[in-house]
Design an enzyme around this catalytic site. Structure first.
Site: not given
Length: 634
Positions: A274-276, A279
């Site tokens: 997961r990209n904090p 995006n």
């Protein structure tokens, strides 16, 4: 729960509700000192959420990590930590207690004061802050949300900045440390550079480690190390250099054959990241528009768990994962409850410190690494493995002060099975970590039966600081801190100890006993009773092996004895072990006069027990021993 800096939330809130004045934190005031330790920025102002939003909220329902944005002066990793907390609301509400009573409403009795909970070296602290936040042009300069009116992340960041010193100090720590401080979990920092990634076995071991961590709901942060200039620049595959990504799922053993075919031979599994920043620009082999993703039906994806729980998530195969990232930090939550369904572990914890004091005193406890003469001055801890072998997890956490100056490590040595005092001579090293300038050190190792001394140490001597040491195993370790160097001094009623003897009983070989049937030989269990003056030590039973009609048994029993009489022998009795009753079958002895400073190995003759008339019997007892008239020698 300890009140940080002795500020008690309940008392302070009551006081300011009574006065009608909003809380202003005198311990962390809204000024430059709370922001920086190395610079001044007079363009920064401070605003409360009610000055920035019409209807501010502490926590918005269904809040996700997609909403969080690091400001231009942020540490760059705090959003990843919030992302990890949002994956488990139980963890979030440990950091943010009583959140419904802390809202910006009259019903919640808003007074401009908020509380958060953080953990440090074995203790939970309640940290209070006012809600003034640093802004430029009326915009938050640190963590904020796209939702505009949610403030728990920004206030949590402020509380954590206070906890470690100031906002700028957050650039000197990382997500791994924060996860431990937010949860009290056990940190395992991993650098892929330390592994031989060309080895198939090593790659399998790393994947197994990540898969088990995911199954145990551990939190994992992954990143690609880079220079300060490269930070947050994007590579051709769409990943950000230096960004801390959150690992939200690891799939492997249960994937269906169709998925495994797409993965290819020797590919171990899939990892969801997961990209904090909210995006996903990932364009690798398993991106959302890739051929495997197009070919798999929604039902197949559902069945295999190849799902998205968040809009900023993407999938990678394990080979890509190792190729694109350099570090992963795992925060483990080890099960110590014997009332839970899963496997539980025994936990032993010690709060200790490296201290600087007069040489030879109990305050002289900062001895550096094993190459230094002062190494054994470090704190020492004893633990015991009672099974044939056992896995032990060891975690060393420090307070984080001087983290960039102090490298820490763990050193473990095999010692006597009857060890009662601190060691004064290095034993057999069985494990040691490399020294790293990190706040934590982690060990997971299998140890054989025996006693061990564990030494938390710094690479250089002369560093003072607190640490928290935790040990976990399936069986009790009987761990304890070792403080005394030698037995207590003689009194008017007792003579002093004059000699120390170190003894290792390796094995009995070619022992030939009368009336030995095959059935008895096949099930022969044996243990030892070692006697030195009035002191005795009984070893753990081992199974003997038949050797051409005779018996061999490997003991590897190690003892230290403090002795008063130079001439007294040390007697070693061999027993046939029984659960109800054990019988002595042979014994050997070491003459006191034969014990010298140099290490000797001897094969002692065996004689039968008293019932057999102390007759000589075939076989030998192989022993190794040495001694000294300096009782601090070992």
């Amino acid at each position: 729960m300890t009140a940080f800096r002795n500020q008690k939330y309940k008392d302070l809130k009551k006081k300011h509700l009574a006065s009608g004045e909003l809380f202003v934190d005198s311990e962390f005031p809204p000024n430059n000192k709370s922001l920086f330790f190395s610079q001044v920025d007079n363009s920064i102002e401070w605003r409360r959420p009610k000055e920035l939003s019409k209807i501010p909220r502490l926590l918005v329902e269904n809040s996700t990590s997609d909403d969080y944005v690091e400001g231009p002066t942020g540490a760059g990793w705090f959003g990843s930590t919030c992302c990890a907390l949002l994956s488990d609301k139980k963890l979030l509400f440990k950091v943010l207690p009583d959140y419904k009573k802390q809202e910006f409403t009259d019903e919640s009795q808003y007074a401009g004061i908020f509380k958060f909970s953080f953990w440090s070296v074995g203790e939970w602290f309640e940290v209070v802050v006012d809600d003034s936040l640093p802004v430029k042009d009326n915009k938050l300069i640190y963590l904020h949300t796209e939702a505009k009116n949610e403030y728990w992340g920004a206030l949590c960041q402020k509380a954590y900045a206070k906890f470690i010193g100031d906002y700028e100090s957050m650039n000197m720590t990382n997500a791994s440390n924060a996860l431990v401080d937010f949860t009290g979990g056990v940190a395992q920092p991993i650098s892929f550079e330390d592994y031989d990634l060309l080895s198939t076995e090593v790659r399998q071991e790393i994947f197994k480690m990540l898969f088990e961590a995911s199954q145990n709901k551990s939190l994992m942060i992954v990143r690609k190390q880079c220079s300060a200039e490269e930070k947050l620049t994007t590579s051709s595959d769409g990943l950000y250099n230096g960004l801390n990504y959150f690992v939200s799922s690891v799939l492997g053993p249960n994937l269906e054959s169709k998925v495994k075919d797409y993965l290819g031979k020797n590919k171990l599994g899939l990892i969801r990241v997961r990209n904090p920043l909210g995006n996903k620009e990932w364009n690798g082999k398993w991106n959302e528009q890739s051929e495997p993703m197009k070919q798999l039906s929604p039902k197949e994806k559902q069945k295999n768990g190849i799902l998205y729980s968040n809009d900023s998530e993407f999938w990678m195969d394990f080979d890509e994962f190792l190729d694109k990232f350099t570090n992963v930090d795992i925060c483990h939550f080890l099960n110590t409850s014997f009332f839970s369904a899963g496997k539980s572990l025994n936990e032993t914890a010690f709060k200790g410190e490296w201290s600087i004091g007069a040489a030879g005193t109990k305050k002289d406890r900062s001895g550096g690494n094993e190459t230094q003469k002062t190494f054994l001055n470090n704190p020492q801890y004893l633990f015991e493995i009672s099974n044939v072998k056992d896995d032990v997890i060891i975690s060393l956490e420090t307070s984080g002060k001087d983290m960039n100056e102090r490298a820490i490590g763990l050193h473990i040595m095999r010692v006597a099975d009857n060890q009662k005092y601190r060691i004064n001579d290095k034993g057999e090293t069985v494990f040691k970590t490399t020294f790293n300038k990190l706040r934590s050190a982690y060990v997971k190792e299998t140890f054989k039966r025996g006693c061990y001394i564990l030494i938390p140490c710094t690479e250089a001597a002369g560093f003072a600081g607190e640490f928290y040491l935790r040990l976990y195993s399936s069986a009790k370790l009987n761990a304890k801190s070792m403080n005394d160097i030698v037995p207590t001094k003689a009194t008017c009623c007792s003579k002093p100890y004059n000699f120390i003897t170190r003894l290792r009983i390796k094995q009995v070989e070619n022992m030939d006993l009368p009336d030995m049937t095959k059935a008895r030989m096949d099930n022969f269990m044996t243990n030892l009773l070692i006697k030195s003056e009035k002191e005795k030590f009984e070893s753990i039973p081992v199974k003997a092996k038949e050797n051409s009609g005779k018996l061999d048994a490997e003991y590897d029993t190690r003892c230290i004895f403090y002795r008063k009489k130079f001439t007294e022998p040390i007697i070693i009795q061999v027993f046939e072990y029984g659960r109800i009753r054990s019988n002595i079958v042979a014994e050997g002895q070491i003459e006191g006069r034969d014990i010298k400073e140099e290490i000797q190995e001897k094969s002692l003759e065996l004689i039968s027990g008293e019932k057999q008339g102390f007759k000589k019997i075939p076989g030998n007892l192989v022993v190794e021993f040495s001694g000294s008239d300096d009782i601090t020698a070992y």
